[in-house]
Design a protein around this motif. Structure first.
Motif, short mmCIF file in Angstrom:
data_model
loop_
_atom_site.label_atom_id
_atom_site.label_comp_id
_atom_site.label_asym_id
_atom_site.label_seq_id
_atom_site.Cartn_x
_atom_site.Cartn_y
_atom_site.Cartn_z
N ARG A 286 0.83 -1.21 0.00
CA ARG A 286 0.00 0.00 0.00
C ARG A 286 0.87 1.26 0.00
O ARG A 286 0.62 2.19 -0.75
N ARG B 68 2.69 1.61 -3.43
CA ARG B 68 1.80 1.31 -4.56
C ARG B 68 2.16 2.09 -5.81
O ARG B 68 2.05 1.59 -6.93
N ASN C 237 -3.11 -2.39 -10.83
CA ASN C 237 -3.99 -1.79 -9.83
C ASN C 237 -5.15 -2.69 -9.42
O ASN C 237 -5.53 -2.73 -8.26
N THR C 238 -5.73 -3.40 -10.36
CA THR C 238 -6.87 -4.27 -10.04
C THR C 238 -6.45 -5.38 -9.09
O THR C 238 -7.14 -5.67 -8.10
N SER D 275 -5.62 -3.84 -5.67
CA SER D 275 -6.87 -3.47 -4.98
C SER D 275 -7.56 -4.70 -4.41
O SER D 275 -8.11 -4.66 -3.31
N LEU E 10 -5.72 -5.51 -1.20
CA LEU E 10 -5.84 -4.53 -0.13
C LEU E 10 -7.28 -4.30 0.31
O LEU E 10 -7.54 -4.17 1.51
N ASP E 11 -8.21 -4.25 -0.62
CA ASP E 11 -9.60 -3.94 -0.27
C ASP E 11 -10.18 -4.97 0.69
O ASP E 11 -10.84 -4.64 1.66
N GLU F 175 -8.33 -2.41 3.63
CA GLU F 175 -8.96 -1.15 3.22
C GLU F 175 -10.47 -1.16 3.50
O GLU F 175 -11.27 -1.07 2.60
#
Length: 159
Positions: free
Chosen positions: A97, A100, A108-109, A112, A115-116, A120
């Motif tokens: 993160r 990044r 990015n996908t 994400s 992390l999401d 996140e």
């Protein structure tokens, strides 16, 4: 430029690291090896970005299939003996993160997705008074993101 980062494009190096990450006996040593990238320059991270993210995905899958008691999310506490394993994984996610911008944008996908789900989110669940964020002792995880305005309004209406 740090020369101690592993050459992940050598198939044997990558495969051995992936195998070690799937076993708790060798997991911490493998994480130490991967975390050598934390001092790497942006161009080194870009060069190995695909492999770094692939290894992080291996960790996530290994958690889900081999040892669910560790908890690959901050919503789950883990036993004291598993804290070092979970802390190593979350240190890796915090590093991704933080760095990044050094990863190529086409990743990015995938980043994400890692992390999401894991760090996140706005929720903090405590079990038996234990906050999983505090349990890991990683300063960057203790700060909870503020909820977005739309989410806050909806939750207010529902109550």
């Amino acid at each position: 430029m740090p020369n101690n980062v592993p050459n992940l494009y050598r198939w044997g190096v990558f495969r051995r690291l992936a195998t070690r990450l799937e076993s708790l006996d060798h997991y911490l040593d493998a994480m130490t090896e991967i975390m050598k990238f934390s001092d790497a320059e942006d161009r080194q991270i870009r060069h190995y970005a695909h492999k770094i993210i692939s290894l992080t995905e291996v960790i996530k899958i290994a958690y889900a299939t081999v040892n669910c008691s560790i908890g690959a999310t901050l919503l789950v506490i883990c036993s004291e003996e598993n804290v070092p394993y979970k802390a190593a994984y979350f240190k890796m996610l915090v590093w991704i993160r933080r760095r990044r911008s050094a990863f190529p944008t086409y990743m990015n996908t995938r980043i994400s997705a890692l992390l999401d789900y894991s760090i996140e989110h706005n929720m903090v669940l405590r079990t038996k008074g234990i906050d999983p964020r505090v349990q890991l002792g990683i300063k960057e995880l203790i700060i909870v993101k503020q909820p977005r305005a739309g989410l806050f309004k909806n939750s207010q209406r529902a109550t």
